[in-house]
Design a protein around this motif. Structure first.
Motif, PDB file in Angstrom:
ATOM      1  N   MET A   1       0.839  -1.183   0.000  1.00 41.70           N
ATOM      2  CA  MET A   1       0.000   0.000   0.000  1.00 41.70           C
ATOM      3  C   MET A   1       0.881   1.243   0.000  1.00 41.70           C
ATOM      4  O   MET A   1       1.879   1.322   0.691  1.00 41.70           O
ATOM      5  N   LYS A   2       0.478   2.236  -0.796  1.00 39.73           N
ATOM      6  CA  LYS A   2       1.273   3.447  -0.872  1.00 39.73           C
ATOM      7  C   LYS A   2       1.191   4.215   0.441  1.00 39.73           C
ATOM      8  O   LYS A   2       0.153   4.311   1.060  1.00 39.73           O
ATOM      9  N   MET A   3       2.307   4.797   0.825  1.00 39.23           N
ATOM     10  CA  MET A   3       2.347   5.563   2.060  1.00 39.23           C
ATOM     11  C   MET A   3       2.800   6.987   1.749  1.00 39.23           C
ATOM     12  O   MET A   3       3.628   7.210   0.873  1.00 39.23           O
ATOM     13  N   ASN A   4       2.260   7.944   2.447  1.00 42.06           N
ATOM     14  CA  ASN A   4       2.665   9.326   2.290  1.00 42.06           C
ATOM     15  C   ASN A   4       4.102   9.485   2.764  1.00 42.06           C
ATOM     16  O   ASN A   4       4.468   9.047   3.852  1.00 42.06           O
ATOM     17  N   ASN A   9       4.973  13.372   9.751  1.00 44.59           N
ATOM     18  CA  ASN A   9       4.515  14.695  10.156  1.00 44.59           C
ATOM     19  C   ASN A   9       3.003  14.725  10.384  1.00 44.59           C
ATOM     20  O   ASN A   9       2.458  15.762  10.765  1.00 44.59           O
ATOM     21  N   LEU A  10       2.336  13.592  10.127  1.00 44.79           N
ATOM     22  CA  LEU A  10       0.893  13.531  10.291  1.00 44.79           C
ATOM     23  C   LEU A  10       0.514  13.240  11.731  1.00 44.79           C
ATOM     24  O   LEU A  10       1.274  12.596  12.466  1.00 44.79           O
ATOM     25  N   THR A  11      -0.655  13.709  12.120  1.00 45.57           N
ATOM     26  CA  THR A  11      -1.186  13.321  13.418  1.00 45.57           C
ATOM     27  C   THR A  11      -1.684  11.884  13.324  1.00 45.57           C
ATOM     28  O   THR A  11      -1.800  11.315  12.228  1.00 45.57           O
ATOM     29  N   TYR A  15      -3.060  10.111   9.910  1.00 45.58           N
ATOM     30  CA  TYR A  15      -2.417   8.895   9.395  1.00 45.58           C
ATOM     31  C   TYR A  15      -3.435   7.773   9.207  1.00 45.58           C
ATOM     32  O   TYR A  15      -3.457   7.093   8.168  1.00 45.58           O
ATOM     33  N   LEU A  16      -4.293   7.580  10.200  1.00 51.46           N
ATOM     34  CA  LEU A  16      -5.305   6.527  10.110  1.00 51.46           C
ATOM     35  C   LEU A  16      -6.267   6.790   8.960  1.00 51.46           C
ATOM     36  O   LEU A  16      -6.678   5.865   8.249  1.00 51.46           O
TER      37      LEU A  16
END
Length: 329
Positions: A1-4, A9-11, A15-16
């Motif tokens: 799965m692609k991830m940012n 830096n996401l909360t 992220y969820l």
């Protein structure tokens, strides 16, 4: 799965939401409860490990219901990729198929896949004309990718296009003092013919306004501008066809190889050659086993089969073009 790439830096909530972890966790638990007797035989921990491995590898959408397949961007990408893996040989053989035949192929992978989605993809290829014409695999799959992956965006753009075509002021023109309003007024007075399309610059302004508040996936603004700035007027299906052919858009989605590599899959070709060699060495025994395998496949085609069963099907589906290949010999 692609991830940012900026995921650190996401909360937690961001992220969820981006990775749809809660969606997959909910589905995993639902599947476990519905088929508890099957899954508890080899352990709950192993079940969850295999479920999320399947999600990561993109095999989790095989034989699942349409509502599940379209629920997340990752699911859509996975389904498009599986279509390519399973039916690439159609393109390699140079076969042309009708819209109804492509619909039947997709329903082998998703039994309740709606024909309307396939029809909309065919309209991109055929420019909304002569829907009974035959299409190449390459033309169909790239157009299907745009229609399926960006479905909500395509629907919204269609509304904007129809508004412009009929002389209405689309709500997406959000800056009343911009030059686009003046352009829009002149475009409205011209009452353009559907075949001629609409003014490209006005259309682009409207789409930019849409993207600023759009919550679903959409092609990059840069790609849209590149397409729309190439001519003064554009039709709706002409715009979608240009998106389907745009290599940058294809790479952003990440489901299909570039068009020049669409029919190339060395790993699959090696596996097919191995299977064909087995048939050549022992045609009688392999013929009987093939029949048994087909019976087994038909029994396992339900979207509610266990993860273990689906894994075996996935391996079989990698050779789903075996008949097509062997018929060449």
């Amino acid at each position: 799965m692609k991830m940012n790439t900026d995921r650190f830096n996401l909360t937690v909530d961001e992220y969820l939401a981006e990775t749809n972890v809660l969606f997959y966790l909910n589905d995993a638990v639902t599947q476990l409860l519905e088929h508890k007797e099957e899954y508890t035989q080899f352990g709950v921990v192993r079940y969850f490990a295999e479920y999320f491995t399947s999600v990561k590898n993109g095999n989790h959408v095989l034989f699942r219901e349409f509502s599940y397949i379209k629920s997340t961007p990752h699911n859509r990408v996975s389904f498009i990729h599986i279509i390519w893996k399973c039916f690439r040989q159609i393109g390699k053989n140079g076969d042309l198929l009708a819209m109804s035949e492509y619909s039947s192929l997709l329903q082998l992978l998703c039994p309740d896949f709606p024909i309307e989605v396939v029809q909309n993809a065919a309209r991109i290829v055929l420019m909304d004309d002569a829907m009974d014409c035959l299409m190449s695999f390459s033309d169909f799959i790239y157009s299907f990718q745009i229609q399926f992956y960006y479905e909500e965006f395509v629907e919204s753009v269609s509304v904007i296009y129809q508004d412009l075509l009929s002389g209405k002021n689309p709500n997406t023109v959000i800056v009343p003092t911009s030059t686009s309003v003046e352009q829009l007024s002149s475009t409205v007075n011209e009452e353009p013919d559907a075949q001629e399309g609409v003014d490209s610059s006005v259309f682009c302004e409207c789409i930019e306004g849409l993207c600023e508040r759009f919550k679903h996936k959409y092609p990059s603004i840069a790609a849209m501008k590149e397409i729309l700035e190439s001519s003064q007027r554009v039709s709706f299906y002409g715009c979608l066809m240009a998106l389907a052919k745009h290599e940058g858009v294809n790479q952003d989605i990440g489901a299909l190889p570039n068009k020049s590599d669409l029919l190339i899959d060395p790993e699959m070709d090696q596996e097919l050659e191995r299977l064909i060699a087995q048939v050549a060495i022992s045609p009688t025994s392999n013929s009987s086993s093939s029949v048994a395998g087909q019976k087994e496949m038909s029994k396992k085609a339900s979207p509610r089969k266990s993860l273990h069963q689906r894994k075996r099907i996935e391996m079989e589906s990698d050779g789903s073009t075996e008949e097509t290949d062997s018929s060449e010999n």
